[in-house]
Design a protein around this motif. Structure first.
Motif, PDB file in Angstrom:
ATOM      1  N   SER A 164       0.871  -1.077  -0.217  1.00  0.00           N
ATOM      2  CA  SER A 164       0.144  -0.035   0.399  1.00  0.00           C
ATOM      3  C   SER A 164       1.055   1.659   0.399  1.00  0.00           C
ATOM      4  O   SER A 164       0.574   2.679  -0.433  1.00  0.00           O
ATOM      5  N   ARG A 174      -1.387  -4.947   2.318  1.00  0.00           N
ATOM      6  CA  ARG A 174      -2.350  -5.356   2.649  1.00  0.00           C
ATOM      7  C   ARG A 174      -2.604  -6.564   1.808  1.00  0.00           C
ATOM      8  O   ARG A 174      -2.364  -6.745   0.524  1.00  0.00           O
ATOM      9  N   HIS A 179      -5.431  -1.081   4.603  1.00  0.00           N
ATOM     10  CA  HIS A 179      -4.809  -0.501   4.145  1.00  0.00           C
ATOM     11  C   HIS A 179      -3.250  -0.830   3.877  1.00  0.00           C
ATOM     12  O   HIS A 179      -2.258  -1.432   3.508  1.00  0.00           O
ATOM     13  N   HIS A 180      -3.325  -1.660   5.955  1.00  0.00           N
ATOM     14  CA  HIS A 180      -2.638  -3.208   5.456  1.00  0.00           C
ATOM     15  C   HIS A 180      -2.306  -3.722   6.869  1.00  0.00           C
ATOM     16  O   HIS A 180      -3.008  -3.786   7.563  1.00  0.00           O
ATOM     17  N   SER A 229      -1.581   5.640   6.705  1.00  0.00           N
ATOM     18  CA  SER A 229      -2.937   5.154   6.295  1.00  0.00           C
ATOM     19  C   SER A 229      -3.852   5.688   7.138  1.00  0.00           C
ATOM     20  O   SER A 229      -5.084   5.912   7.343  1.00  0.00           O
ATOM     21  N   ILE A 253      -8.558   0.600   0.859  1.00  0.00           N
ATOM     22  CA  ILE A 253      -7.749   1.192  -0.271  1.00  0.00           C
ATOM     23  C   ILE A 253      -9.076   0.685  -0.646  1.00  0.00           C
ATOM     24  O   ILE A 253      -9.539   0.482  -1.735  1.00  0.00           O
ATOM     25  N   HIS A 259      -4.835   1.572  -7.246  1.00  0.00           N
ATOM     26  CA  HIS A 259      -3.893   1.678  -6.543  1.00  0.00           C
ATOM     27  C   HIS A 259      -2.338   2.260  -6.448  1.00  0.00           C
ATOM     28  O   HIS A 259      -1.579   0.634  -7.120  1.00  0.00           O
TER      29      HIS A 259
END
Ligand SMILES: O=C/C=C/C(C(=O)O)=C(/O)C(=O)O
Ligand SMILES: [Fe+2]
Length: 286
Positions: A164, A174, A179-180, A229, A253, A259
Motif C-alpha cells: 500500500s 495489505r 491499508h495494511h 494509513s 484501499i 492503487h
C-alpha cells in the motif's frame, strides 16, 4: 499464489502467564475466552480468540493467517515446499490448541513463524471486555525483517500481499481492502514487532493514553498520526517487551486495480505527522 484472507491470531510465549493475563485484560482490554492449562485465550472480536498467551519462551512468537479452505491450504503447503520452506502440518492436538480445523506452519525468509489456518472458531457470545478500551478488532502485525526487499518479495510474490505504501524500503502490505495487515519492520532477528488493535474513536486513543500512563505502562510512541494509513495511534509496551498499538481511522484501499504505493521518505515525519517521536520502536526514530 497463496491467498491470505485475514489475520487470524498471534501466539505469544509468556514468561509469566498470570502477569500476561492481567496486562491483557486490565490494560489492553481483551476478554478471556478460555483459560486452559498453560494457555490463555483472549478475544478482541467475535472470534473464539485472536491472541493466545502460553507459558513458554517469550521469543516463541507466531502469526496465524486465515486461508479459504483445506484445498487452498494443501496448495499453499505444496507451493511453500517447492520454494524450499519446510512445512509442518498441524496435528489434531495442535489444531485444537489453535481452535482451527487445520493449519500449516512454516518460516518466512527472515525466520518469522507463520501459520496458515482454515476455519478458525467463532463464538456466539459477543466480545465484551472488562476494560472498555473501545477495541473494534484485531487488525495488523508488524513483522521483523532482516532484509526488507527480500521479504517484500516473499509476501507479495508468494502470498499475494500488495504494497500500500513504503517508508524508505519498508513496506506496509495489505491482504484485503484494509491499508495494511503486515508491516515489515527492520530488525536483527525474527519476531513480532508489534500487534495492532483498532479502536472506535480518537477519544479511545487518548483515553487509553491517560489510562495506561496511570497504570505505569510504558508508552513508546504517540499519541500520533501516521501519514501512511492516516490512523491516529498509540504504541505501548506489554509483557516481555511486546509492543501493542491502538489505532483508529486506518484507510481502506478503494480501488485495488489502480492503487499505486506511495513512497515516503525514511524520516521521522513519515511515521508521525503530528511530531511524536518513538522511543526506539520504529526506525528512523529509533
Ligand atoms: O511508521 C509507520 C507506521 C505506519 C503504520 C500505519 O500507517 O498505520 C502502522 O500502523 C504500522 O506500520 O504499524
Ligand atoms: Fe502498526
Amino acid at each position: 499464489m497463496i491467498e491470505l484472507k485475514d489475520l487470524s491470531y498471534v501466539r505469544l510465549g509468556a514468561s509469566n502467564l498470570e502477569e500476561a493475563g492481567s496486562f491483557a485484560t486490565k490494560c489492553l482490554g481483551l476478554q478471556v475466552g478460555e483459560q486452559s492449562g498453560k494457555a490463555l485465550y483472549l478475544r478482541s472480536d467475535d472470534r473464539a480468540h485472536t491472541l493466545c498467551y502460553f507459558e513458554g519462551d517469550p521469543t516463541d512468537q507466531t502469526v496465524g493467517f486465515e486461508v479459504e479452505d483445506e484445498s487452498k491450504l494443501n496448495a499453499a503447503a505444496a507451493t511453500l515446499d517447492q520454494l524450499g520452506h519446510p512445512v509442518h502440518a498441524g496435528t489434531p492436538t495442535e489444531c485444537a490448541l489453535r481452535k482451527v480445523k487445520a493449519f500449516i506452519g512454516f518460516k518466512d525468509p527472515t525466520g518469522n513463524q507463520i501459520e496458515l489456518a482454515v476455519r478458525p472458531e467463532r463464538s456466539g457470545k459477543r466480545y465484551f471486555a472488562s476494560r472498555d478500551a473501545g477495541i473494534t478488532g484485531f487488525s495488523h502485525v508488524g513483522l521483523s525483517t532482516t532484509n526488507p526487499a527480500r521479504d517484500e518479495q516473499f509476501w507479495t510474490q508468494v502470498c499475494n500481499a500488495r504494497v500500500s505504501d513504503r517508508i524508505g524500503d519498508i513496506a506496509l502490505m495489505r491482504v484485503n481492502a484494509i491499508h495494511h495487515t503486515i508491516a515489515l519492520a527492520p530488525g536483527r532477528s525474527p519476531g513480532i514487532h508489534h500487534v495492532n488493535h483498532q479502536v472506535e474513536s480518537n477519544d479511545d486513543v487518548l483515553r487509553s493514553y491517560y489510562h495506561l500512563s496511570g497504570q505505569r505502562v510504558p508508552i513508546v510512541f504517540g499519541p500520533g498520526r501516521h501519514p501512511t494509513s492516516g490512523a491516529r495511534f498509540l504504541y505501548f509496551k506489554g509483557p516481555d517487551g511486546m509492543v501493542f498499538e491502538y489505532s483508529v481511522g486506518v484507510d481502506e484501499i478503494e480501488d485495488e486495480a489502480t492503487h499505486r504505493p506511495r513512497q515516503f521518505g525514511f524520516e521521522p515525519s513519515s511515521l508521525c505527522m503530528w511530531g511524536s517521536r518513538s522511543a526506539g520502536v520504529l526506525p528512523p526514530n529509533s
